[in-house]
Write a protein that holds these residues in place. Structure first.
Motif, PDB file in Angstrom:
ATOM      1  N   ALA A  94       0.832  -1.211   0.000  1.00 40.44           N
ATOM      2  CA  ALA A  94       0.000   0.000   0.000  1.00 40.44           C
ATOM      3  C   ALA A  94       0.862   1.254   0.000  1.00 40.44           C
ATOM      4  N   ARG A  95       1.974   1.206   0.751  1.00 39.90           N
ATOM      5  CA  ARG A  95       2.875   2.375   0.770  1.00 39.90           C
ATOM      6  C   ARG A  95       3.350   2.691  -0.653  1.00 39.90           C
ATOM      7  N   ALA A  96       3.735   1.639  -1.380  1.00 38.30           N
ATOM      8  CA  ALA A  96       4.198   1.851  -2.750  1.00 38.30           C
ATOM      9  C   ALA A  96       3.044   2.274  -3.651  1.00 38.30           C
ATOM     10  N   TYR A  97       1.895   1.650  -3.432  1.00 39.94           N
ATOM     11  CA  TYR A  97       0.732   1.906  -4.290  1.00 39.94           C
ATOM     12  C   TYR A  97       0.295   3.365  -4.175  1.00 39.94           C
ATOM     13  N   PHE A  98       0.187   3.852  -2.941  1.00 38.23           N
ATOM     14  CA  PHE A  98      -0.308   5.211  -2.769  1.00 38.23           C
ATOM     15  C   PHE A  98       0.749   6.262  -3.095  1.00 38.23           C
ATOM     16  N   SER A  99       2.003   5.836  -3.225  1.00 36.54           N
ATOM     17  CA  SER A  99       3.001   6.809  -3.647  1.00 36.54           C
ATOM     18  C   SER A  99       2.879   7.074  -5.145  1.00 36.54           C
ATOM     19  N   SER A 100       2.304   6.127  -5.887  1.00 35.82           N
ATOM     20  CA  SER A 100       2.158   6.372  -7.319  1.00 35.82           C
ATOM     21  C   SER A 100       0.715   6.710  -7.690  1.00 35.82           C
ATOM     22  N   GLN A 101      -0.188   6.527  -6.754  1.00 30.66           N
ATOM     23  CA  GLN A 101      -1.603   6.819  -7.037  1.00 30.66           C
ATOM     24  C   GLN A 101      -2.215   7.355  -5.761  1.00 30.66           C
ATOM     25  N   ALA A 102      -2.429   8.671  -5.695  1.00 27.45           N
ATOM     26  CA  ALA A 102      -2.848   9.286  -4.438  1.00 27.45           C
ATOM     27  C   ALA A 102      -4.320   9.032  -4.123  1.00 27.45           C
ATOM     28  N   PRO A 439       0.480 -10.611 -28.029  1.00 31.90           N
ATOM     29  CA  PRO A 439       1.218  -9.358 -28.240  1.00 31.90           C
ATOM     30  C   PRO A 439       0.397  -8.159 -27.745  1.00 31.90           C
ATOM     31  N   PRO A 440       1.053  -7.040 -27.394  1.00 30.91           N
ATOM     32  CA  PRO A 440       0.350  -5.896 -26.831  1.00 30.91           C
ATOM     33  C   PRO A 440      -0.652  -5.305 -27.826  1.00 30.91           C
ATOM     34  N   VAL A 441      -1.722  -4.742 -27.261  1.00 30.28           N
ATOM     35  CA  VAL A 441      -2.703  -4.042 -28.086  1.00 30.28           C
ATOM     36  C   VAL A 441      -2.018  -2.816 -28.700  1.00 30.28           C
ATOM     37  N   ALA A 442      -2.344  -2.524 -29.954  1.00 30.36           N
ATOM     38  CA  ALA A 442      -1.683  -1.425 -30.641  1.00 30.36           C
ATOM     39  C   ALA A 442      -1.901  -0.111 -29.902  1.00 30.36           C
ATOM     40  N   GLY A 443      -0.847   0.655 -29.757  1.00 29.34           N
ATOM     41  CA  GLY A 443      -0.975   2.004 -29.203  1.00 29.34           C
ATOM     42  C   GLY A 443      -0.903   2.078 -27.686  1.00 29.34           C
ATOM     43  N   ILE A 444      -0.812   0.915 -26.988  1.00 32.38           N
ATOM     44  CA  ILE A 444      -0.796   0.991 -25.526  1.00 32.38           C
ATOM     45  C   ILE A 444       0.627   1.241 -25.026  1.00 32.38           C
ATOM     46  N   LYS A 445       0.712   2.117 -24.028  1.00 36.06           N
ATOM     47  CA  LYS A 445       2.013   2.402 -23.405  1.00 36.06           C
ATOM     48  C   LYS A 445       1.924   1.973 -21.948  1.00 36.06           C
ATOM     49  N   PHE A 446       2.701   0.965 -21.586  1.00 36.78           N
ATOM     50  CA  PHE A 446       2.702   0.542 -20.184  1.00 36.78           C
ATOM     51  C   PHE A 446       3.544   1.504 -19.368  1.00 36.78           C
ATOM     52  N   LYS A 447       2.982   1.906 -18.207  1.00 35.39           N
ATOM     53  CA  LYS A 447       3.774   2.748 -17.307  1.00 35.39           C
ATOM     54  C   LYS A 447       4.702   1.844 -16.486  1.00 35.39           C
ATOM     55  N   PRO A 448       5.909   2.313 -16.210  1.00 39.08           N
ATOM     56  CA  PRO A 448       6.778   1.502 -15.341  1.00 39.08           C
ATOM     57  C   PRO A 448       6.233   1.516 -13.911  1.00 39.08           C
ATOM     58  N   VAL A 449       6.461   0.456 -13.179  1.00 38.98           N
ATOM     59  CA  VAL A 449       6.015   0.414 -11.783  1.00 38.98           C
ATOM     60  C   VAL A 449       7.225   0.167 -10.882  1.00 38.98           C
ATOM     61  N   ILE A 450       7.099   0.618  -9.607  1.00 37.72           N
ATOM     62  CA  ILE A 450       8.237   0.437  -8.716  1.00 37.72           C
ATOM     63  C   ILE A 450       8.270  -0.996  -8.188  1.00 37.72           C
ATOM     64  N   ARG A 451       9.485  -1.436  -7.877  1.00 41.70           N
ATOM     65  CA  ARG A 451       9.717  -2.806  -7.434  1.00 41.70           C
ATOM     66  C   ARG A 451       8.899  -3.188  -6.203  1.00 41.70           C
ATOM     67  N   MET A 452       8.751  -2.223  -5.272  1.00 45.57           N
ATOM     68  CA  MET A 452       8.100  -2.559  -4.004  1.00 45.57           C
ATOM     69  C   MET A 452       6.614  -2.841  -4.187  1.00 45.57           C
ATOM     70  N   LEU A 453       6.084  -2.599  -5.392  1.00 45.53           N
ATOM     71  CA  LEU A 453       4.710  -3.016  -5.655  1.00 45.53           C
ATOM     72  C   LEU A 453       4.664  -4.497  -6.006  1.00 45.53           C
ATOM     73  N   GLU A 454       5.709  -4.960  -6.654  1.00 42.94           N
ATOM     74  CA  GLU A 454       5.663  -6.327  -7.169  1.00 42.94           C
ATOM     75  C   GLU A 454       6.016  -7.383  -6.120  1.00 42.94           C
ATOM     76  N   TRP A 455       7.029  -7.080  -5.301  1.00 44.66           N
ATOM     77  CA  TRP A 455       7.548  -8.124  -4.401  1.00 44.66           C
ATOM     78  C   TRP A 455       6.601  -8.546  -3.284  1.00 44.66           C
ATOM     79  N   PRO A 456       5.897  -7.586  -2.601  1.00 47.31           N
ATOM     80  CA  PRO A 456       5.007  -8.068  -1.537  1.00 47.31           C
ATOM     81  C   PRO A 456       3.933  -9.015  -2.066  1.00 47.31           C
TER      82      PRO A 456
END
Lengths: 481, 500
Positions: A94-102, A439-456
């Motif tokens: 949640a700490r990581a999540y709310f740092s990228s999405q208020a 394969p990705p849908v045309a025109g989509i841009k994935f935003k990078p995410v921080i590591r601490m979102l993935e590991w927990p």
């Protein structure tokens, strides 16, 4: 001897109040530190339960019937441990999540602390009125968390959730009033022998029905599941994870307690079969609805509806007279509860990461996820293995025990339901996974995410997977009386 | 815990641990990834070599772990397990070499090799499983770890094949689980024991045991591609060539066939299975599968599809051998587990070479490829003759014992069926060989991606594995009577089953 029981209720309240002081949307570090302390306390408590067995705790030295009694046994230990093992990684997440999405961050920390305090108190309460208080506190904290996202959809879902939770606890309270009026006590320790020895009164039956109906509504058993997907699917991901993994388990825990302790003289085999039937309907219907969703988080939410169904199969299985069948049903049910809590928390957290990265909650946009967020997709898959009940996960051990119980008790219908349910859950889990391989849908841009979102999330999924190898410990704790 | 108990775990870890590390490696770390893969593969071979020596010197390698108070995870490296473990470890090593060459420069290699290692771990787990529960655990892990390999290319066709694969295997797994739980309910723990354990129940459980047998065989029959449960196998050949090679020769279909061997010999016991009248229906299903697979193979123009139908047919030789009551049938069936593996992997390696080097996917495009790619084509021819059962090849040994087994079991129709099947094998392999060697090559190859350089008709890593397995095909046939052949080992296993 140091006794962690009161601290498990007091400490989260303290953290909750302190986070008000740190300011809106802050205090994550404080809660993290607090939860680590609480996790240590629950481990101490669980060890005490295994060594010394179940015990009562009289709050402030005033025991029942005058004061408030707390009671801890093996099942309580499991629930407390589970709550903290799930909550701790989620707090990091949640700490990581709310740092990228208020959005939704404003009152997350205090509300989460109150939620945990309410749950800890609920698991340890030994009188039915006290349980009501904790239920109400738990419901209000949960509604607040759902509403915190602030969008029109989430407020609507929160209001609906509020009405349901009030209706549920209202029905429960009426039952409490009836019992108090008839028997003059709210303490479980006093009521149990009274109900067992006196003739069954209509008031007791009505009370039982009201209380169980209220709790079933809160547990979202089919056909009371309508409120769950919008509330769980619409909340911010850390909230969805907390609600789906833990909050509904709290009301299920109460059903389990009341059914086999307080109301044991009242309940009939037919009633158990009815609950089992509703559980079966939940498994099949919930899985089909999950498969039909186009939004990822709604799919995960409907999967919760389906997975709750397995828990209710233990009621008809427990009526079996064959030695061992009832025991493995209980063990299987509790394993399913634990495994699902871990896996669902992981799955919601992983879904949240994918939605955050894709920018929109849509399964069709997941193409290319397997190379963009491999770890998160792997997390989703591992959690899926538990939900499908495949080895070596905790869900597999649960299903093994439940099927074993059904086969040895000769209740073949439930075997068919469980096998079908496993295949249906594979259908909706792989619906997501296979999309991610495209394969990705045309025109989509994935935003990078921080590591601490993935590991927990990965950690939670891994625990749910490896739980299968440590089931003996879980069942030991459950068996500690 | 002593070293002998840890050894089976080490064999599992030698592919599991590299697999886990490889997942987290960035795509660009090619050298590290290759080193990890090969170290794991070689280490596994060394450990297995040690265990092979040990089993011949009366050592036992058993690991036990209680998952539940009365549910054990057991790994046991007995003679039958080692047969399958050796096969899969040796072929894994060769397939890894092949895959490194095959996938050079293609995307998602970390993911591919990660799941590849998991897949082998699952196969080795299936092989060393000491009871039905352990077997099931790894049997399902095998499904899960092969799915990403089948859909690896991420095309719509691959995803569709993946769906079909999952529907078949997961449904089969569910049926299998029901049978296992039921049997556990009757017997307690079902540990694999030569001679079987079900006989202790006695004949009053006949009906239940027959239904359980049906459930178990139906669950295993999906992976072993018994008709009518074979529908997924021709679809799954959409996977990259190394995956098809491993799927057809070692991992998936063999896990099913190996499971049936365990069920018949070590759960029910061959004599008790005969008493319960279970062998005859299984023999009939296997025979239908043998003929049906061969007939379907005749009409396929796609090379890999023809090989896939051939697999369906050939794997049922193993099951047929199991159902022939008597040591010769057992020997023929079990030894074919190894022989079919080395022959079929050769054929799939070669098919991959034609596709990668010259762009040939169809049989009608293979004209004259023998001159352009002599080594590959010689390997292909050797394996194809092996499949037909020509003398001096491994296939001859299998068919010899199967025919003997049919005679001993007094089932003359099986001998006729085997002859018919050999003719069909010839009918679908000889036209390919004719095109390879006797038809002139076209002006221009379809898509010549790898040019010939001196002796190397294609990439070296693509060429060595099929040549090695082709030599093994000949070796297993010519040196069948020596102490180092698969046949020798299988005879030991058969002795254990039939001598009380």
């Amino acid at each position: 001897m140091f006794d962690p029981v009161p601290w498990l209720i007091l400490l989260p309240l303290v953290w909750g109040c302190l986070t008000f002081l740190t300011g809106v949307g802050r205090g994550g570090r404080l809660v993290l530190a607090g939860l680590i302390i609480q996790l240590v306390l629950t481990i101490i408590l669980a060890r005490q339960i295994v060594m010394e067995g179940a015990r009562h705790y009289a709050v402030g030295g005033w025991g029942a019937p005058l004061g408030v009694d707390l009671y801890v046994d093996g099942l309580t230990g499991i629930m407390l441990l589970l709550t903290h093992v799930v909550a701790l990684p989620l707090v990091v997440y949640a700490r990581a999540y709310f740092s990228s999405q208020a959005e939704g961050a404003s009152y997350f920390w205090p509300l989460t602390c109150f939620l945990l305090a309410a749950m800890n108190a609920l698991f340890m309460s030994a009188d039915i009125f006290n349980i009501y208080v904790t239920l109400e506190l738990l419901g209000l904290a949960a509604v607040g968390l759902v509403a915190a996202a602030g969008s029109a959809g989430s407020v609507t879902a929160a209001i609906r959730y509020l009405l349901v939770t009030l209706l549920g606890s209202g029905a429960y309270l009426m039952g409490v009033a009836l019992l108090y009026g008839t028997y003059g006590s709210v303490s479980l320790a006093v009521l149990e022998p009274l109900l067992a020895t006196t003739e069954i009164s209509a008031a007791a039956c009505l009370a039982a029905m009201l209380m169980l109906a209220g709790l079933l509504l809160k547990t979202a058993l089919f056909p009371f599941h309508f409120w769950l997907p919008p509330a769980h699917g619409g909340a911010p991901a850390p909230v969805s994870a907390l609600l789906s993994a833990l909050v509904i388990k709290a009301s299920f825990y109460l059903i389990l307690r009341l059914w086999f302790d307080l109301f044991a003289p009242l309940v009939t085999t037919q009633a158990a079969q009815l609950l089992g039937g509703l559980g079966a309907a939940a498994i099949l219907w919930g899985s089909i609805l999950a498969f039909n969703q186009t939004r990822l988080k709604m799919l995960v939410a409907y999967s919760t509806v389906a997975q709750i169904g397995y828990l209710f199969l233990l009621f008809p299985l427990m009526t079996s007279a064959i030695p061992g069948a009832a025991e493995s049903a209980m063990q299987g049910g509790v394993m399913q509860l634990v495994a699902h809590a871990l896996a669902k928390a992981a799955m919601f957290a992983a879904a949240g990461v994918m939605v955050l990265s894709a920018g929109k909650d849509d399964i069709a946009l997941l193409g290319g996820m397997s190379s963009h967020l491999p770890l998160t997709l792997f997390t989703f898959a591992l959690a899926g293995i538990t939900l499908m009940g495949l080895p070596p996960s905790g869900g597999f051990i649960a299903k093994w025990l439940l099927i074993d119980s059904a086969v040895s008790g000769g209740q073949w219908g439930w075997v068919v339901v469980m096998i079908l349910g496993g295949l249906l859950s594979a259908a909706y889990v792989f619906k997501v996974l296979r999309q991610a391989f495209l394969p990705p849908v045309a025109g989509i841009k994935f935003k990078p995410v921080i590591r601490m979102l993935e590991w927990p999330a990965f950690l939670l999924a891994l625990i749910s997977l490896l739980l299968g190898f440590r089931s003996v410990e879980v069942l030991n704790l459950l068996g500690a009386a | 815990m002593n070293f002998n108990a840890i050894l089976p775990l080490l064999v599992l870890a030698s592919s599991l641990v590299p697999g886990m590390i490889i997942f987290f490696l960035p795509e660009s770390r090619i050298r590290l990834r290759t080193t990890l893969n090969l170290t794991g593969a070689i280490l596994k071979l060394l450990l297995i070599g040690y265990m092979l020596w040990g089993v011949q010197h009366d050592q036992s390698y058993v690991f036990r772990y209680n998952v539940l108070p009365d549910l054990e995870l057991v790994f046991k490296a007995d003679a039958l397990a080692l047969l399958f473990v050796t096969l899969s470890a040796a072929l894994w090593f060769l397939t890894t070499l092949y895959a490194i060459g095959y996938l050079e420069g293609s995307p998602h290699r970390s993911r591919f090799f990660g799941f590849f290692s998991f897949c082998v771990t699952a196969t080795v787990g299936v092989a060393m499983a000491g009871n039905l529960f352990t077997f099931f655990v790894f049997y399902e892990l095998l499904t899960l770890s092969t799915y990403p390999l089948v859909v690896h290319r991420g095309t719509a066709a691959a995803i569709r094949a993946g769906n079909i694969y999952l529907v078949y295997t997961l449904a089969g797994g569910a049926v299998f689980l029901t049978g296992i739980v039921w049997l556990y309910g009757l017997l307690g723990q079902v540990e694999f024991t030569p001679g079987g354990v079900a006989a202790t129940l006695g004949l009053e459980y006949t009906a239940q045991l027959q239904v359980i047998f049906l459930l178990l065989i139906a669950g295993l029959g999906v992976k072993a591609a018994l008709v009518p449960l074979h529908g997924w196998l021709p679809q799954a050949m959409i996977a990259p060539a190394p995956v098809s090679a491993l799927l057809h020769a070692v991992a998936v279909v063999k896990a099913g066939a190996f499971g049936i061997i365990r069920i018949v010999y070590e759960v029910y016991g061959i004599e008790f299975a005969q008493t319960l009248n279970l062998l005859m229906p299984l023999a009939i299903v296997a025979s239908i599968t043998i003929i049906w697979g061969s007939l379907r193979a005749l009409w396929q123009d796609d090379l890999k599809r023809r090989l896939a139908y051939s697999t369906i047919s050939q794997v049922s030789y193993i099951i047929l051998g199991v159902t022939l009551f008597g040591p010769a049938g057992t020997i023929g069936g079990v030894v074919h587990l190894v022989h079919q593996g080395i022959m079929k992997i050769t054929l799939f390696f070669c098919a991959g070479n034609y596709a990668e080097t010259l762009g040939i996917h169809k049989i009608s495009e293979m004209n004259g490829a023998g001159r352009r790619m002599p080594w590959t084509s010689i390997a292909f021819s050797v394996a194809a003759f092996g499949m037909m059962g020509a003398p001096l090849t491994a296939g001859y040994v299998s068919k010899l014992y199967l025919n003997q087994g049919a005679e001993m079991a007094e089932m003359a129709w099986v001998s006729w069926m085997l002859t018919a099947s050999s003719l069909l094998n010839a009918a679908y392999f000889l036209p390919i060989l004719y095109r390879l060697w006797f038809v002139n090559q076209p002006q221009k190859w379809l898509q010549e991606r790898i040019r010939a350089r001196g002796r190397w008709e294609t990439h070296g890593l693509l060429l060595i594995p099929p040549v090695v397995t082709a030599v093994a095909t000949l070796g297993a046939g010519i040196f069948a009577d020596t102490g180092w052949s698969p046949l020798f080992w299988v005879k030991l296993i058969a002795e254990m089953e039939y001598l009380p």
